[in-house]
Design a protein around this motif. Structure first.
Motif, PDB file in Angstrom:
ATOM      1  N   PRO A 104      21.264 -42.299  55.649  1.00  0.00           N
ATOM      2  CA  PRO A 104      19.829 -42.055  55.433  1.00  0.00           C
ATOM      3  C   PRO A 104      19.525 -40.724  54.749  1.00  0.00           C
ATOM      4  CG  PRO A 104      20.389 -41.676  57.710  1.00  0.00           C
ATOM      5  CD  PRO A 104      21.618 -42.243  57.066  1.00  0.00           C
ATOM      6  N   GLY A 105      20.504 -39.848  54.639  1.00  0.00           N
ATOM      7  CA  GLY A 105      20.289 -38.584  53.957  1.00  0.00           C
ATOM      8  C   GLY A 105      19.954 -37.433  54.891  1.00  0.00           C
ATOM      9  N   THR A 106      20.303 -36.231  54.450  1.00  0.00           N
ATOM     10  CA  THR A 106      19.935 -34.988  55.140  1.00  0.00           C
ATOM     11  C   THR A 106      19.195 -34.111  54.146  1.00  0.00           C
ATOM     12  OG1 THR A 106      21.844 -35.014  56.634  1.00  0.00           O
ATOM     13  CG2 THR A 106      20.781 -32.885  56.228  1.00  0.00           C
ATOM     14  N   ARG A 107      17.979 -33.735  54.518  1.00  0.00           N
ATOM     15  CA  ARG A 107      17.210 -32.841  53.646  1.00  0.00           C
ATOM     16  C   ARG A 107      17.473 -31.414  54.091  1.00  0.00           C
ATOM     17  NH1 ARG A 107      13.696 -33.658  49.881  1.00  0.00           N
ATOM     18  NH2 ARG A 107      13.426 -35.856  50.416  1.00  0.00           N
ATOM     19  N   LEU A 108      18.146 -30.647  53.236  1.00  0.00           N
ATOM     20  CA  LEU A 108      18.527 -29.275  53.552  1.00  0.00           C
ATOM     21  C   LEU A 108      17.719 -28.300  52.711  1.00  0.00           C
ATOM     22  CD1 LEU A 108      20.451 -27.259  54.972  1.00  0.00           C
ATOM     23  CD2 LEU A 108      21.973 -27.489  53.005  1.00  0.00           C
ATOM     24  N   THR A 109      17.124 -27.334  53.381  1.00  0.00           N
ATOM     25  CA  THR A 109      16.393 -26.257  52.705  1.00  0.00           C
ATOM     26  C   THR A 109      17.038 -24.930  53.067  1.00  0.00           C
ATOM     27  OG1 THR A 109      14.319 -27.506  52.826  1.00  0.00           O
ATOM     28  CG2 THR A 109      14.158 -25.139  52.377  1.00  0.00           C
ATOM     29  N   VAL A 110      17.420 -24.164  52.048  1.00  0.00           N
ATOM     30  CA  VAL A 110      18.009 -22.846  52.264  1.00  0.00           C
ATOM     31  C   VAL A 110      17.014 -21.801  51.766  1.00  0.00           C
ATOM     32  CG1 VAL A 110      19.968 -21.330  51.859  1.00  0.00           C
ATOM     33  CG2 VAL A 110      20.309 -23.813  51.912  1.00  0.00           C
ATOM     34  N   LEU A 111      16.564 -20.967  52.689  1.00  0.00           N
ATOM     35  CA  LEU A 111      15.542 -19.970  52.335  1.00  0.00           C
ATOM     36  C   LEU A 111      16.156 -18.644  51.902  1.00  0.00           C
ATOM     37  CD1 LEU A 111      13.089 -20.663  55.280  1.00  0.00           C
ATOM     38  CD2 LEU A 111      12.995 -21.554  52.941  1.00  0.00           C
ATOM     39  N   ASN A 133      20.206 -22.326  46.024  1.00  0.00           N
ATOM     40  CA  ASN A 133      20.368 -23.450  45.087  1.00  0.00           C
ATOM     41  C   ASN A 133      21.164 -24.605  45.688  1.00  0.00           C
ATOM     42  OD1 ASN A 133      23.073 -22.837  44.771  1.00  0.00           O
ATOM     43  ND2 ASN A 133      22.915 -22.285  42.607  1.00  0.00           N
ATOM     44  N   GLN A 134      21.513 -24.502  46.967  1.00  0.00           N
ATOM     45  CA  GLN A 134      22.081 -25.641  47.685  1.00  0.00           C
ATOM     46  C   GLN A 134      21.002 -26.440  48.416  1.00  0.00           C
ATOM     47  OE1 GLN A 134      25.172 -23.363  49.823  1.00  0.00           O
ATOM     48  NE2 GLN A 134      26.710 -24.524  48.669  1.00  0.00           N
ATOM     49  N   THR A 135      19.768 -26.057  48.228  1.00  0.00           N
ATOM     50  CA  THR A 135      18.641 -26.854  48.724  1.00  0.00           C
ATOM     51  C   THR A 135      18.632 -28.184  47.979  1.00  0.00           C
ATOM     52  OG1 THR A 135      17.293 -24.951  49.331  1.00  0.00           O
ATOM     53  CG2 THR A 135      16.136 -27.004  48.817  1.00  0.00           C
ATOM     54  N   ALA A 136      18.739 -29.275  48.720  1.00  0.00           N
ATOM     55  CA  ALA A 136      18.856 -30.599  48.098  1.00  0.00           C
ATOM     56  C   ALA A 136      18.816 -31.656  49.186  1.00  0.00           C
ATOM     57  CB  ALA A 136      20.162 -30.720  47.302  1.00  0.00           C
TER      58      ALA A 136
END
Lengths: 111, 111
Positions: free
Chosen positions: A104-111, A84-87
């Motif tokens: 510019p942002g960082t797109r983080l995906t936690v699987l 749920n820290q995917t954001a």
């Protein structure tokens, strides 16, 4: 060159891993901020810092920590990432009275 | 804390005018900001109001009524590139002068 930079721009990681997101600025601003953005929820403040010796929690700091290494650098860590820290994560800077400038942002995906 | 409300979505035709409303509740109002954010990109500053009235910047205008806790952003002569999310943010002097953001209004401009 961009005034506010973030690294990495994209990151995919697994649950339980430690992640660090970095932010640097050349605007000479004292104030720096970390936000996360989720669809339908807008920007929510995680941590903020008004100078090198000042660190403050925002509205959603649980699970995160920060370090202000210098006036120009403010890093965000996820000690043990969870899905749920995917954001989308944004760093921002400002001086005392004016608008905030966003990286510019960082797109983080936690699987 | 702050309670900031703005519509979720709006659609308009190229060349038309669209007005995005924002209402807020805050104990120490110290300014209202509008930001534009294209999908996947950083928010960029559009306008700032701290006194009542209208601020005009080219095709964009922003209005504030502090007594009503109300602001609007007016976009005139809409262009396809204006399709974006528009974020209303309020600064509160009783909350460390931090910004609180609304969830954003997605504007779609159709030909």
């Amino acid at each position: 060159d961009a005034d506010v930079t973030q690294t990495p721009r994209n990151r995919i990681t697994k649950t339980g891993k430690r992640i660090m997101l970095e932010c640097s600025q050349t605007k000479g601003h004292d104030r720096m901020y970390w936000y996360r953005q989720d669809p339908g929820l807008g920007l929510r403040l995680i941590y903020y810092s008004f100078d090198v010796k000042d660190i403050n929690k925002g509205e959603i700091s649980d699970g995160y920590s920060v370090s202000r290494q210098a006036q120009a650098k403010f890093s965000l860590s996820l000690e043990s990432a969870i899905p749920n820290q995917t954001a989308l994560y944004f760093c921002a800077t400002s001086d005392t009275h004016n608008e905030q400038f966003f990286g510019p942002g960082t797109r983080l995906t936690v699987l | 804390g702050q309670n900031i409300d703005q519509p979720t979505e709006m659609t308009a035709t190229e060349g038309a005018i669209v007005q995005i409303n924002c209402t807020y509740q805050t104990s120490g109002f110290n300014g209202l900001f509008w930001y534009q954010q294209h999908a996947g990109e950083a928010p960029t500053f559009l306008s700032y109001n701290v006194l009542d009235g209208l601020e005009e910047k080219g095709r964009f205008s922003s209005f504030l009524s502090r007594s009503k806790g109300y602001s609007y952003l007016l976009l005139k002569e809409l262009q396809m590139k204006d399709s974006a999310s528009y974020l209303c943010a309020v600064r509160d002097r009783s909350n460390d002068y931090k910004l609180s953001f609304g969830a954003g209004t997605t504007v779609t401009v159709r030909a």
